[in-house]
Scaffold this motif. Structure first.
Motif, short mmCIF file in Angstrom:
data_model
loop_
_atom_site.label_atom_id
_atom_site.label_comp_id
_atom_site.label_asym_id
_atom_site.label_seq_id
_atom_site.Cartn_x
_atom_site.Cartn_y
_atom_site.Cartn_z
N GLU A 1 0.84 -1.19 0.00
CA GLU A 1 0.00 0.00 0.00
C GLU A 1 0.88 1.23 0.00
O GLU A 1 2.07 1.18 0.36
CB GLU A 1 -0.91 0.02 1.23
CG GLU A 1 -0.17 0.10 2.55
CD GLU A 1 -1.09 0.14 3.76
OE1 GLU A 1 -2.29 0.46 3.57
OE2 GLU A 1 -0.62 -0.13 4.89
N LEU A 2 0.31 2.36 -0.43
CA LEU A 2 1.01 3.65 -0.41
C LEU A 2 0.72 4.36 0.91
O LEU A 2 -0.44 4.46 1.33
CB LEU A 2 0.55 4.53 -1.57
CG LEU A 2 0.63 3.94 -2.98
CD1 LEU A 2 0.18 4.98 -4.01
CD2 LEU A 2 2.04 3.46 -3.29
N LEU A 3 1.76 4.84 1.56
CA LEU A 3 1.59 5.57 2.81
C LEU A 3 1.46 7.06 2.51
O LEU A 3 2.43 7.72 2.14
CB LEU A 3 2.77 5.31 3.75
CG LEU A 3 3.00 3.85 4.13
CD1 LEU A 3 4.19 3.73 5.08
CD2 LEU A 3 1.75 3.25 4.77
N LYS A 4 0.27 7.57 2.66
CA LYS A 4 -0.01 8.95 2.28
C LYS A 4 0.64 9.97 3.21
O LYS A 4 0.72 11.16 2.86
CB LYS A 4 -1.53 9.19 2.26
CG LYS A 4 -2.29 8.27 1.30
CD LYS A 4 -1.88 8.48 -0.15
CE LYS A 4 -2.70 7.63 -1.10
NZ LYS A 4 -2.33 7.84 -2.52
N ASP A 5 1.11 9.53 4.37
CA ASP A 5 1.72 10.46 5.32
C ASP A 5 3.25 10.41 5.28
O ASP A 5 3.92 11.00 6.12
CB ASP A 5 1.23 10.18 6.74
CG ASP A 5 1.55 8.76 7.20
OD1 ASP A 5 1.94 7.92 6.35
OD2 ASP A 5 1.41 8.47 8.41
N ASP A 6 3.81 9.71 4.30
CA ASP A 6 5.27 9.62 4.15
C ASP A 6 5.59 9.83 2.67
O ASP A 6 5.52 8.88 1.88
CB ASP A 6 5.77 8.26 4.64
CG ASP A 6 7.30 8.20 4.70
OD1 ASP A 6 7.96 9.10 4.16
OD2 ASP A 6 7.83 7.23 5.29
#
Length: 262
Positions: A5-10
């Protein structure tokens, strides 16, 4: 089933691209569920199938794709329309971009710059180990197993192992040198025939190109990113990215100082 998954906060920002840290959602290959990977711009950059992965601080963005069992790690950047696949590995401070295809058993590392399949060659050691070894044209370096270095260093190490190994690796190093001499002659003759000139850049760009070429680990895109940190260079680079790339890859002429006077 998705494997990451893509980490939207990094996130990371580079030339209008937003890249996201990836996190593994399941075990596969050498990756364990929960492991953090490198940075990609979208799920189009990294396949959810097989064992392909982007590790550490590596970046993949633009229309670039990594798939099959390929690995990108270290501080490597893969961008543009580049493809990395098969069992290929791209790492160190390497830049792979343009229409480049890095595949099979190729290992691209160090500060190599790969913009097409002409920029590297993969050979097979068929006299002993059966393993593959790679030559990258931009930095004239060789990667064979745990060894990474110049052609002469490769020859010396091989002779230290055995006379057969030394003679074989020496033959491959000399073959590449001969091929490059032929290519240089062709390019020079072509330039003379069509009157092609090197691009012209201002002194402050030339100075930064030379600084980056002398700095360990700088590839083309790293050099562009460095220039964007200076106002004068950033303003020039905004409208001259192709010129900068040609200057970096093919050489340049520096414009006379009075050319920039108002």
């Amino acid at each position: 089933m998705k494997k990451y998954e893509l980490l939207k906060d990094d996130t990371k920002e580079i030339s209008g691209h937003t890249l996201y840290r990836i996190k593994a959602l399941r075990d596969f290959g050498d990756v364990t569920k929960g492991d953090l990977g490198g940075y990609i711009e979208s799920e189009n950059n990294l396949s959810h199938f097989d064992n392909a992965w982007v590790f550490g601080d590596a970046w993949v963005f633009g229309d670039a794709r990594v798939y099959d069992n390929a690995e990108v790690y270290g501080n490597a950047w893969v961008f543009g329309d580049a493809r990395v696949f098969g069992d290929a590995e791209v790492y160190g401070n390497a830049d792979v971009f343009g229409d480049a295809r890095v595949c099979g058993d190729a290992w691209v590392c160090g500060n190599a710059v790969i913009k097409s399949t002409e920029d590297y060659i993969v050979f097979k050691n068929n006299w002993s180990s059966g393993r593959y070894f790679t030559y990258t044209k931009s930095n004239k370096m060789w990667k064979a197993g745990c060894f990474y270095g110049t052609g002469q260093e490769l020859i010396e190490k091989a002779y230290a192992d055995s006379e057969l190994s030394g003679k074989c690796y020496e033959a491959y190093v000399k073959l590449v040198e001969q091929l490059e001499e032929i290519q240089v002659d062709i390019v020079v003759n072509t330039i003379d025939k069509i009157g092609l000139k090197r691009v012209v850049v201002p002194k402050y760009i030339a100075d930064k190109i030379e600084y980056c070429k002398g700095a360990e680990g700088y590839g083309l895109f790293h050099a562009m990113d460095y220039c964007f940190g200076y106002k004068d260079s950033a303003e020039w680079l905004e409208y001259n990215q192709e010129t900068f790339a040609r200057a970096w890859l093919d050489g340049y002429e520096m414009e006379a100082e009075n050319d920039t006077e108002v």
